[in-house]
Design a protein around this motif. Structure first.
Motif, PDB file in Angstrom:
ATOM      1  N   THR A  52       0.837  -1.201   0.000  1.00  0.00           N
ATOM      2  CA  THR A  52       0.000   0.000   0.000  1.00  0.00           C
ATOM      3  C   THR A  52       0.873   1.254   0.000  1.00  0.00           C
ATOM      4  OG1 THR A  52      -1.751  -1.161   1.198  1.00  0.00           O
ATOM      5  CG2 THR A  52      -1.821   1.239   1.247  1.00  0.00           C
ATOM      6  N   GLN A  53       1.944   1.236   0.785  1.00  0.00           N
ATOM      7  CA  GLN A  53       2.819   2.412   0.827  1.00  0.00           C
ATOM      8  C   GLN A  53       3.534   2.611  -0.517  1.00  0.00           C
ATOM      9  OE1 GLN A  53       1.248   3.767   3.567  1.00  0.00           O
ATOM     10  NE2 GLN A  53       3.172   4.904   3.540  1.00  0.00           N
ATOM     11  N   VAL A  54       3.951   1.512  -1.138  1.00  0.00           N
ATOM     12  CA  VAL A  54       4.533   1.621  -2.486  1.00  0.00           C
ATOM     13  C   VAL A  54       3.534   2.295  -3.417  1.00  0.00           C
ATOM     14  CG1 VAL A  54       5.245   0.275  -4.520  1.00  0.00           C
ATOM     15  CG2 VAL A  54       6.122  -0.337  -2.236  1.00  0.00           C
ATOM     16  N   SER A  55       2.281   1.898  -3.308  1.00  0.00           N
ATOM     17  CA  SER A  55       1.243   2.467  -4.159  1.00  0.00           C
ATOM     18  C   SER A  55       1.042   3.961  -3.880  1.00  0.00           C
ATOM     19  CB  SER A  55      -0.069   1.694  -3.955  1.00  0.00           C
ATOM     20  OG  SER A  55      -1.053   2.113  -4.865  1.00  0.00           O
ATOM     21  N   LEU A  56       1.242   4.369  -2.623  1.00  0.00           N
ATOM     22  CA  LEU A  56       1.136   5.798  -2.285  1.00  0.00           C
ATOM     23  C   LEU A  56       2.249   6.609  -2.953  1.00  0.00           C
ATOM     24  CD1 LEU A  56      -0.264   8.036  -0.659  1.00  0.00           C
ATOM     25  CD2 LEU A  56       1.162   7.428   1.301  1.00  0.00           C
ATOM     26  N   VAL A  57       3.435   6.044  -2.983  1.00  0.00           N
ATOM     27  CA  VAL A  57       4.550   6.735  -3.652  1.00  0.00           C
ATOM     28  C   VAL A  57       4.267   6.866  -5.151  1.00  0.00           C
ATOM     29  CG1 VAL A  57       7.024   6.746  -4.096  1.00  0.00           C
ATOM     30  CG2 VAL A  57       6.162   5.806  -1.940  1.00  0.00           C
ATOM     31  N   VAL A  58       3.800   5.788  -5.755  1.00  0.00           N
ATOM     32  CA  VAL A  58       3.480   5.830  -7.185  1.00  0.00           C
ATOM     33  C   VAL A  58       2.377   6.856  -7.446  1.00  0.00           C
ATOM     34  CG1 VAL A  58       2.602   4.507  -9.160  1.00  0.00           C
ATOM     35  CG2 VAL A  58       4.245   3.451  -7.579  1.00  0.00           C
ATOM     36  N   ALA A  59       1.379   6.900  -6.568  1.00  0.00           N
ATOM     37  CA  ALA A  59       0.278   7.862  -6.725  1.00  0.00           C
ATOM     38  C   ALA A  59       0.793   9.298  -6.678  1.00  0.00           C
ATOM     39  CB  ALA A  59      -0.776   7.648  -5.639  1.00  0.00           C
TER      40      ALA A  59
ATOM     41  N   VAL B  27       0.136  -1.936  -6.868  1.00  0.00           N
ATOM     42  CA  VAL B  27       0.334  -3.140  -6.057  1.00  0.00           C
ATOM     43  C   VAL B  27       0.593  -4.347  -6.956  1.00  0.00           C
ATOM     44  CG1 VAL B  27      -0.803  -4.730  -4.441  1.00  0.00           C
ATOM     45  CG2 VAL B  27      -1.045  -2.252  -4.139  1.00  0.00           C
ATOM     46  N   LYS B  28      -0.252  -4.468  -7.977  1.00  0.00           N
ATOM     47  CA  LYS B  28      -0.128  -5.586  -8.918  1.00  0.00           C
ATOM     48  C   LYS B  28       1.237  -5.606  -9.604  1.00  0.00           C
ATOM     49  CE  LYS B  28      -4.311  -7.045 -10.873  1.00  0.00           C
ATOM     50  NZ  LYS B  28      -5.445  -6.835 -11.788  1.00  0.00           N
ATOM     51  N   LYS B  29       1.739  -4.446  -9.954  1.00  0.00           N
ATOM     52  CA  LYS B  29       3.019  -4.387 -10.660  1.00  0.00           C
ATOM     53  C   LYS B  29       4.192  -4.663  -9.709  1.00  0.00           C
ATOM     54  CE  LYS B  29       1.733  -1.462 -14.585  1.00  0.00           C
ATOM     55  NZ  LYS B  29       2.389  -2.066 -15.749  1.00  0.00           N
ATOM     56  N   THR B  30       3.975  -4.446  -8.422  1.00  0.00           N
ATOM     57  CA  THR B  30       5.035  -4.720  -7.451  1.00  0.00           C
ATOM     58  C   THR B  30       4.976  -6.174  -6.999  1.00  0.00           C
ATOM     59  OG1 THR B  30       4.749  -2.439  -6.690  1.00  0.00           O
ATOM     60  CG2 THR B  30       6.101  -3.874  -5.319  1.00  0.00           C
ATOM     61  N   GLN B  31       3.785  -6.719  -6.920  1.00  0.00           N
ATOM     62  CA  GLN B  31       3.595  -8.139  -6.574  1.00  0.00           C
ATOM     63  C   GLN B  31       2.694  -8.761  -7.636  1.00  0.00           C
ATOM     64  OE1 GLN B  31       3.919 -11.273  -6.040  1.00  0.00           O
ATOM     65  NE2 GLN B  31       4.626 -10.775  -3.962  1.00  0.00           N
ATOM     66  N   PRO B  32       3.281  -9.232  -8.739  1.00  0.00           N
ATOM     67  CA  PRO B  32       2.456  -9.711  -9.867  1.00  0.00           C
ATOM     68  C   PRO B  32       1.808 -11.074  -9.614  1.00  0.00           C
ATOM     69  CG  PRO B  32       4.731  -9.158 -10.551  1.00  0.00           C
ATOM     70  CD  PRO B  32       4.717  -9.224  -9.060  1.00  0.00           C
ATOM     71  N   ASP B  33       2.212 -11.754  -8.571  1.00  0.00           N
ATOM     72  CA  ASP B  33       1.676 -13.109  -8.330  1.00  0.00           C
ATOM     73  C   ASP B  33       0.270 -13.019  -7.731  1.00  0.00           C
ATOM     74  OD1 ASP B  33       1.075 -15.656  -7.208  1.00  0.00           O
ATOM     75  OD2 ASP B  33       3.204 -16.111  -7.051  1.00  0.00           O
TER      76      ASP B  33
END
Lengths: 74, 74, 74, 74, 74, 74
Positions: A52-59, B27-33
């Motif tokens: 989720t935090q990774v997604s916040l950075v991407v956002a 999220v999907k691109k960071t954890q594609p599984d």
């Protein structure tokens, strides 16, 4: 040769890829050791809150890239 | 075929759906599984703080999408 | 019938209510089970840091709503 | 002599370097002791979540720098 | 009578007070019980990281209020 | 006498100082006891993740101040 020639892309999807690139480079520049980063990968790739935090950075980065491209409306 | 043809939508509600999509794709691109992500789902779907952070990501992306659509005022 | 007919409101206070609504819907869409969400409520409603994070989400959404309304200056 | 003569850069990559600089100076000003900061370095450089948060700070600063440079479109 | 008649203030300092108000109201609306909030106060008022997060919320709201007031340049 | 007479500064570096000031005042207003804040200082000044969060708050405030000053381009 630069890793970031431009923020301008043809499509929103390409802009999103730039946002992901921007997010990753800050990590790389803070931890330049490829082996260490590879070892850390499972820590966040298998943790819901980390993802989720990774997604916040991407956002946050996508906000910048989308504005740069005038939201691909031109 | 792209997963993100455009940020422009007819309605605010559709824009909100794009914001959710943007949040999930990182999220999907960071954890594609798919199996790993499915296994992680209860971790955040049953945790109050995790859900709040998910909502923060959606809010950040919705800011971008709403601006792209000039807040659906046109 | 949509849950988000418009971002435009008559007053700042109504805009703030939209920001709260936007914050809640992301949670609801991630955890659609009403019983689970009800069970999680004490977890964040009785935790200072959780409440601060909720407030951060509302602040992010209020930024969007306030800009949509040109800060109610018109 | 200032550490921040300007936000304006020739290229996006140079702008990203300014964003990293802005992120680091806040840490330096809060913890001015070089030895302490050096000791803390492994704590975040070897922790996936810490690196993600560093990337969030850079993303926030890059948003500012990119806007300052009109996204290097001129 | 509304708690938020306007985002417009005479001075930056008054704008900052509105940002604090906006930050607090989200907490109040999520946890309306005054006694509970009073009990939670020491949890964040005596914790460094909690105070930093409170400051992040105020910063996010101040961004909105400052923009509403055209940064008090008029 | 106000602690925040203006967001406008001569230079980017002075603007950054305002961003730090804005970040600190929210903490001070939430925990007005100087002795408590002094006691909390080592908690964040010696913790890598705490310092990163402080930097995020400064970045958010600097975004506001930089925009107020039109990025010092005039």
């Amino acid at each position: 040769m630069t890793w970031l020639p431009s923020l301008i892309t043809e499509t929103p999807e390409e802009g999103y890829e730039i946002a992901i690139l921007l997010s990753r480079v800050a990590v790389k520049k803070t931890q330049p050791d490829d082996a260490v980063r590879a070892k850390l990968r499972p820590d966040y790739a298998n943790n819901a809150d980390s993802l989720t935090q990774v997604s916040l950075v991407v956002a946050t980065n996508f906000n910048t890239v989308a504005q740069a491209n005038n939201y691909w409306k031109d």
